[in-house]
Design an enzyme around this catalytic site. Structure first.
Site, PDB file in Angstrom:
ATOM      1  N   GLU A 117       0.832  -1.209   0.000  1.00 56.37           N
ATOM      2  CA  GLU A 117       0.000   0.000   0.000  1.00 56.37           C
ATOM      3  C   GLU A 117       0.860   1.250   0.000  1.00 56.37           C
ATOM      4  OE1 GLU A 117      -3.441  -1.524   3.039  1.00 56.37           O
ATOM      5  OE2 GLU A 117      -2.779   0.544   3.240  1.00 56.37           O
ATOM      6  N   CYS A 151       2.904   8.467   1.557  1.00 57.01           N
ATOM      7  CA  CYS A 151       3.339   7.525   2.583  1.00 57.01           C
ATOM      8  C   CYS A 151       3.687   6.224   1.868  1.00 57.01           C
ATOM      9  CB  CYS A 151       2.186   7.316   3.574  1.00 57.01           C
ATOM     10  SG  CYS A 151       2.495   6.003   4.754  1.00 57.01           S
ATOM     11  N   CYS A 206       5.640  -7.205   7.796  1.00 57.10           N
ATOM     12  CA  CYS A 206       6.559  -6.686   8.812  1.00 57.10           C
ATOM     13  C   CYS A 206       6.741  -7.773   9.873  1.00 57.10           C
ATOM     14  CB  CYS A 206       5.952  -5.441   9.450  1.00 57.10           C
ATOM     15  SG  CYS A 206       7.019  -4.623  10.666  1.00 57.10           S
ATOM     16  N   CYS A 266       4.005  -5.352  16.362  1.00 54.64           N
ATOM     17  CA  CYS A 266       3.267  -4.386  17.198  1.00 54.64           C
ATOM     18  C   CYS A 266       1.799  -4.805  17.267  1.00 54.64           C
ATOM     19  CB  CYS A 266       3.391  -2.973  16.628  1.00 54.64           C
ATOM     20  SG  CYS A 266       5.088  -2.368  16.619  1.00 54.64           S
ATOM     21  N   CYS A 292      -1.117  -3.126  15.087  1.00 61.18           N
ATOM     22  CA  CYS A 292      -0.812  -2.833  13.684  1.00 61.18           C
ATOM     23  C   CYS A 292      -1.228  -3.971  12.750  1.00 61.18           C
ATOM     24  CB  CYS A 292       0.682  -2.557  13.538  1.00 61.18           C
ATOM     25  SG  CYS A 292       1.162  -2.163  11.854  1.00 61.18           S
ATOM     26  N   CYS A 350      -3.761   1.204   8.519  1.00 65.42           N
ATOM     27  CA  CYS A 350      -2.726   0.914   7.531  1.00 65.42           C
ATOM     28  C   CYS A 350      -2.561  -0.596   7.404  1.00 65.42           C
ATOM     29  CB  CYS A 350      -1.386   1.476   7.979  1.00 65.42           C
ATOM     30  SG  CYS A 350      -1.509   3.080   8.698  1.00 65.42           S
TER      31      CYS A 350
HETATM   32  N1  SAH Z   1       7.581   0.444  11.415  1.00 61.64           N
HETATM   33  C1  SAH Z   1       7.578   1.859  11.519  1.00 61.64           C
HETATM   34  C2  SAH Z   1       6.652   2.558  10.538  1.00 61.64           C
HETATM   35  C3  SAH Z   1       5.315   1.994  10.365  1.00 61.64           C
HETATM   36  S1  SAH Z   1       3.820   2.653  10.849  1.00 61.64           S
HETATM   37  C4  SAH Z   1       7.227   2.261  12.940  1.00 61.64           C
HETATM   38  O1  SAH Z   1       6.944   1.413  13.749  1.00 61.64           O
HETATM   39  O2  SAH Z   1       7.301   3.452  13.239  1.00 61.64           O
HETATM   40  C5  SAH Z   1       3.737   4.323  11.166  1.00 61.64           C
HETATM   41  C6  SAH Z   1       3.099   4.636  12.502  1.00 61.64           C
HETATM   42  O3  SAH Z   1       1.730   4.198  12.587  1.00 61.64           O
HETATM   43  C7  SAH Z   1       3.820   4.018  13.666  1.00 61.64           C
HETATM   44  O4  SAH Z   1       3.937   4.964  14.693  1.00 61.64           O
HETATM   45  C8  SAH Z   1       2.894   2.891  14.059  1.00 61.64           C
HETATM   46  O5  SAH Z   1       3.115   2.478  15.379  1.00 61.64           O
HETATM   47  C9  SAH Z   1       1.545   3.523  13.822  1.00 61.64           C
HETATM   48  N2  SAH Z   1       0.427   2.593  13.679  1.00 61.64           N
HETATM   49  C10 SAH Z   1       0.388   1.386  13.103  1.00 61.64           C
HETATM   50  N3  SAH Z   1      -0.828   0.839  13.175  1.00 61.64           N
HETATM   51  C11 SAH Z   1      -1.605   1.729  13.802  1.00 61.64           C
HETATM   52  C12 SAH Z   1      -2.971   1.744  14.183  1.00 61.64           C
HETATM   53  N4  SAH Z   1      -3.798   0.728  13.923  1.00 61.64           N
HETATM   54  N5  SAH Z   1      -3.429   2.854  14.820  1.00 61.64           N
HETATM   55  C13 SAH Z   1      -2.607   3.881  15.082  1.00 61.64           C
HETATM   56  N6  SAH Z   1      -1.322   3.934  14.754  1.00 61.64           N
HETATM   57  C14 SAH Z   1      -0.806   2.859  14.126  1.00 61.64           C
END
Ligand code: SAH
Length: 352
Positions: free
Chosen positions: A94, A107, A114, A118, A121, A335
């Site tokens: 995406e 973006c 990944c 987390c 995510c 995302c």
């Molecule tokens: N791997 C990197 C970049 C990916 S995501 C990182 O961890 O920073 C970009 C941001 O979106 C990160 O801060 C991530 O923690 C956040 N993110 C991912 N999924 C999310 C969700 N469902 N709601 C809110 N923030 C989210």
């Protein structure tokens, strides 16, 4: 047959070396680089100022990587566009195009899937599929500029993937996208977001790039952070913050801290105060993101009142904070959700 080399992933100097190794004049590199990164042709045949023999030789040895546009969702609210691209090997990634008053922002994804895990995510639910190459990352920008007819002026590495887990390809991408012979995008207009791979943050700092570093902090103490992000078991918040200080010392760039607010998990005013205490003294900005719930987990978005109270407490400590504006609400899942849906459908089709 040896695999063809990815010609779009070479920087200018490397391309010169490739040409010399082929027995060609170095200035051919300039012509080819221009075709790839300015004209953005998709076939060697289109490189009309090269001899036919050279074009044939190039296509025998190299490939021009392109992405296949699978789908575009366009928001009726603000024009945000969500792109699904198929990459070599078949998986789908995406990218998101957003219009702001200060310019157009994209973006991009840095990995397909990944492996950071987390909890909130969607991108990590099925693990890592593969690292994106530098040209896969460039192509997300090039394809979007072609599709929209607009120039992209800002890039955030915040799509699926952990950029610092794909370090070499990401650094190569940063170098190529900011190359004066190519798109020539100022590094100051690029933000790289990481979950906090401490040694890699330091390595990046030592490269002296001018990009903005964003850290996904999401908690004000290690216990809570460990519940949300497995990487917190490896590196403490103190270690992450030390790496941030190091990054600032080396680059002079203000750090961004991202903090996703999850109701009942990390969104109290006490946590806001602890967060302010933690980052005090670091030249930084805090970006608050009301968590975008995914159906596989039961995290709940903080109420607006809690978000505002959190922000006020941070600001009371004279620390700059903003709440991330939600773009393309009508086309948004969290995302990575869209990608997961398409991948799942693809599997069903393949299984028939
Ligand atoms: N791997 C990197 C970049 C990916 S995501 C990182 O961890 O920073 C970009 C941001 O979106 C990160 O801060 C991530 O923690 C956040 N993110 C991912 N999924 C999310 C969700 N469902 N709601 C809110 N923030 C989210």
């Amino acid at each position: 047959m040896t695999e063809k080399k990815d010609i779009k992933a070479y920087n200018y100097i490397e391309l010169e070396q490739e040409m010399k190794a082929m027995g060609e004049k170095a200035f051919r590199a300039k012509q080819i680089y221009q075709w790839l990164h300015i004209e953005r042709v998709e076939r060697f045949d289109e490189m009309t100022n090269l001899s036919k023999a050279l074009r044939e030789k190039l296509s025998e040895n190299y490939k021009i990587n392109t992405l296949e546009k699978v789908d575009v969702l366009i928001s009726k609210i603000d024009g945000t566009r969500k792109y699904l691209f198929r990459i070599e090997g078949g998986s789908v990634i995406e990218s998101v195009f957003m219009k702001y008053h200060h310019g157009n922002s994209v973006c991009i994804s840095t990995q397909s899937g990944c492996r950071m895990g987390c909890r909130f995510c969607a991108s990590t639910l099925n693990g890592l599929e593969r690292n994106l190459t530098a040209s896969d990352m460039l192509e997300q920008i090039y394809e979007i500029e072609k599709d929209t007819g607009e120039k992209v002026s800002n890039i955030v590495l915040m799509g699926s993937g952990e950029p610092l887990d794909n370090f070499d390809n990401v650094v190569k991408f940063l170098e190529l996208i900011s190359d004066k012979n190519g798109k020539n995008l100022s590094q100051r207009n690029i933000t790289l977001s990481t979950c906090g791979l401490v040694p890699k943050i330091k390595e990046l700092a030592d490269m002296g790039l001018q990009i903005t570093l964003a850290i996904s902090l999401h908690a004000s103490n290690d216990e809570t952070r460990k519940q949300l992000m497995p990487i917190a078991k490896k590196y403490s918040i103190a270690e992450v913050l030390d790496a941030c200080r190091y990054y600032f010392d080396k680059t002079g760039r203000r750090i961004t801290f991202e903090y996703s607010l999850v109701s009942g998990v990390n969104d109290t005013v006490e946590e806001a105060q602890r967060l302010a205490d933690l980052v005090k003294g670091i030249n930084c900005h805090i970006n608050l993101i009301p968590v975008n719930p995914i159906k596989e987990r039961d995290f709940v978005q903080s109420e607006n009142k809690a978000v505002q109270a959190f922000k006020s407490r941070v600001e009371k400590n004279k620390i700059n904070a903003t709440i991330r504006r939600e773009m393309g609400r009508d086309i948004n899942g969290a995302c990575g959700q869209l990608r997961n849906e398409v991948m799942k459908k693809g599997e069903e089709v393949r299984n028939v």
